[in-house]
Design an enzyme around this catalytic site. Structure first.
Site, PDB file in Angstrom:
ATOM      1  N   THR A 197       9.380  12.789   4.679  1.00 17.79           N
ATOM      2  CA  THR A 197       9.384  14.000   3.862  1.00 17.79           C
ATOM      3  C   THR A 197       8.386  14.997   4.430  1.00 17.79           C
ATOM      4  O   THR A 197       7.234  14.661   4.702  1.00 17.79           O
ATOM      5  CB  THR A 197       9.028  13.645   2.413  1.00 17.79           C
ATOM      6  OG1 THR A 197      10.104  12.879   1.858  1.00 17.79           O
ATOM      7  CG2 THR A 197       8.806  14.876   1.568  1.00 17.79           C
ATOM      8  N   HIS A 200      18.654   5.284   0.461  1.00 19.01           N
ATOM      9  CA  HIS A 200      17.229   4.965   0.322  1.00 19.01           C
ATOM     10  C   HIS A 200      17.038   4.052  -0.894  1.00 19.01           C
ATOM     11  O   HIS A 200      17.017   4.501  -2.033  1.00 19.01           O
ATOM     12  CB  HIS A 200      16.436   6.260   0.155  1.00 19.01           C
ATOM     13  CG  HIS A 200      14.965   6.128   0.367  1.00 19.01           C
ATOM     14  ND1 HIS A 200      14.344   4.920   0.641  1.00 19.01           N
ATOM     15  CD2 HIS A 200      13.962   7.054   0.337  1.00 19.01           C
ATOM     16  CE1 HIS A 200      13.036   5.120   0.781  1.00 19.01           C
ATOM     17  NE2 HIS A 200      12.789   6.407   0.597  1.00 19.01           N
ATOM     18  N   ASN A 207      10.691   1.988  -1.273  1.00 21.11           N
ATOM     19  CA  ASN A 207       9.553   2.851  -1.649  1.00 21.11           C
ATOM     20  C   ASN A 207       9.526   3.291  -3.109  1.00 21.11           C
ATOM     21  O   ASN A 207       8.949   4.314  -3.445  1.00 21.11           O
ATOM     22  CB  ASN A 207       9.506   4.099  -0.756  1.00 21.11           C
ATOM     23  CG  ASN A 207       9.282   3.756   0.697  1.00 21.11           C
ATOM     24  OD1 ASN A 207       9.230   2.588   1.064  1.00 21.11           O
ATOM     25  ND2 ASN A 207       9.163   4.758   1.535  1.00 21.11           N
ATOM     26  N   TYR A 238      11.982   4.297  -5.179  1.00 24.49           N
ATOM     27  CA  TYR A 238      12.903   5.305  -5.675  1.00 24.49           C
ATOM     28  C   TYR A 238      14.060   4.643  -6.432  1.00 24.49           C
ATOM     29  O   TYR A 238      14.068   3.437  -6.638  1.00 24.49           O
ATOM     30  CB  TYR A 238      13.338   6.220  -4.539  1.00 24.49           C
ATOM     31  CG  TYR A 238      12.142   6.955  -3.950  1.00 24.49           C
ATOM     32  CD1 TYR A 238      11.347   7.757  -4.766  1.00 24.49           C
ATOM     33  CD2 TYR A 238      11.762   6.790  -2.623  1.00 24.49           C
ATOM     34  CE1 TYR A 238      10.223   8.396  -4.266  1.00 24.49           C
ATOM     35  CE2 TYR A 238      10.634   7.432  -2.109  1.00 24.49           C
ATOM     36  CZ  TYR A 238       9.871   8.226  -2.945  1.00 24.49           C
ATOM     37  OH  TYR A 238       8.745   8.849  -2.456  1.00 24.49           O
ATOM     38  N   ASN A 283       4.675   3.408  -5.245  1.00 22.77           N
ATOM     39  CA  ASN A 283       5.282   3.990  -6.446  1.00 22.77           C
ATOM     40  C   ASN A 283       5.408   2.973  -7.584  1.00 22.77           C
ATOM     41  O   ASN A 283       6.356   3.006  -8.373  1.00 22.77           O
ATOM     42  CB  ASN A 283       6.638   4.637  -6.131  1.00 22.77           C
ATOM     43  CG  ASN A 283       6.490   6.015  -5.509  1.00 22.77           C
ATOM     44  OD1 ASN A 283       5.558   6.747  -5.810  1.00 22.77           O
ATOM     45  ND2 ASN A 283       7.412   6.363  -4.617  1.00 22.77           N
TER      46      ASN A 283
END
Length: 353
Positions: free
Chosen positions: A28, A175, A178, A180, A235
């Site tokens: 990102t 994805h 991580n 998400y 996260n």
């Protein structure tokens, strides 16, 4: 003809022929104002087209998947046009590029949702803060997705995959790493549903498998890959039975003819690469602090088929040439990683400069 097991040798990943086994990892960079890919992004990715395969930054498949400032999407005609410029820039230099589809789920804030709550498997906030247009704010408590909302969200991944190919990109990466949304469904601390989308490992993996099937239906299995990060607490993800979870996931993803399984190796207490090799049956990309020697060794041994490099590609747009020649690597300017303009983005020199 058997493909050479060398980092710099041409290869095929799914349906995509690539110039080497060197992959640019998704990163990102927050340079898509209005969630639109732009000419600066086209220049950035074009500069890095010597990678065997480029994974784009996280790109949201739906408007409610936004969670960071100025990240791109793939759900509107204008975004498709923006990505076409990126694809053309990479292909003009002989490169290959796939879009990473990233719905952030609970890693968001109403500031990114026109005031609405973010959505997630369950109404459980992740610990931590997020940078908004008004500065740092605590991550919001999400709203649990209603049953009727899940199928349209699954379809959004298929639609975004079709949009990626329409834009000229070579495929997509789902994805599921991580912390998400697909990872949130997998993790029992984020998913406490009692319907068919939660509880057992089969139910928790159902969302990931469904969105993979949606993408495959849209563009074909050979242009769809998946990223996972077993054991990664990023996260606020926790799974005390991660080995069981990913034994199931790697088997469930196997036998589908997918382009690749991309593993961020967070050093879980089990050998995820060996597990993936045993269960998945397709190309495996490994990512996590690689240098040339370790990359070559893992390719030669068959532990991996491709190696993804992250921050090294930020400051070394010609990274494959530098690795091949054992040339010095430029250190990245971490202050310009996220947001801004060309500084720290498209102004890093190449060996030829």
């Amino acid at each position: 003809m058997t493909e050479a097991r060398d980092l710099f040798a041409p290869a095929t990943i799914g349906d995509i022929p690539v110039a080497s086994r060197i992959v640019m990892a998704p990163m990102t960079r927050n340079r898509a104002p209005g969630n639109l890919p732009n000419a600066l992004m086209a220049e950035y990715y074009g500069q890095r087209a010597s990678a065997g395969l480029i994974m784009t930054e996280g790109t949201t498949p739906a408007a409610n998947g936004r969670g960071y400032i100025d990240i791109p999407g793939l759900y509107s005609d204008a975004q498709v046009e923006g990505w076409r410029g990126v694809a053309d820039a990479v292909h003009a230099k002989g490169g290959r590029i796939v879009a990473q589809l990233m719905h952030v789920g609970r890693i968001s804030h109403p500031d990114f949702q026109e005031g609405a709550q973010p959505v997630a498997p369950s109404a459980i906030a992740a610990k931590g803060d997020i940078f908004t247009f008004e500065g740092m704010k605590p991550l919001a408590t999400p709203r649990a997705l209603e049953q009727a909302e899940i199928e349209p969200l699954i379809k959004a991944y298929g639609d975004a995959s079709a949009n990626a190919v329409k834009a000229g990109l070579d495929g997509v990466e789902i994805h599921s790493a991580n912390g998400y949304l697909p990872n949130q469904f997998l993790a029992p601390n984020a998913n406490q549903r009692t319907d068919q989308w939660g509880g057992s490992v089969e139910n928790r993996a159902r969302f990931l498998i469904a969105i993979v099937e949606s993408a495959v239906k849209a563009i074909g299995a050979g242009r769809v890959g998946v990223r996972i990060s077993p054991g990664n607490p990023f996260n606020d993800i926790a799974d005390p039975a991660a080995e069981e979870t990913y034994e199931y996931v790697t088997k469930a993803l196997g036998g589908r003819g997918l382009a690749f399984l991309h593993i961020l190796d967070a050093r879980p207490p089990f050998d995820i690469a060996a597990m993936a090799r045993r269960n998945f049956g397709g190309p495996i990309i490994l990512n996590g602090g690689y240098d040339k020697a370790r990359a070559q060794a893992d390719i030669a041994s068959g532990r991996a088929d491709f190696i993804a490099f992250g921050s090294k590609f930020i400051s070394n747009p010609d990274l494959p040439a530098r690795l091949l020649k054992d040339a010095p690597l430029t250190a990245p300017d971490t202050a310009t990683f996220y947001g801004g303009n060309a500084k720290g983005y498209t102004d890093y020199p190449t060996l030829a400069a």
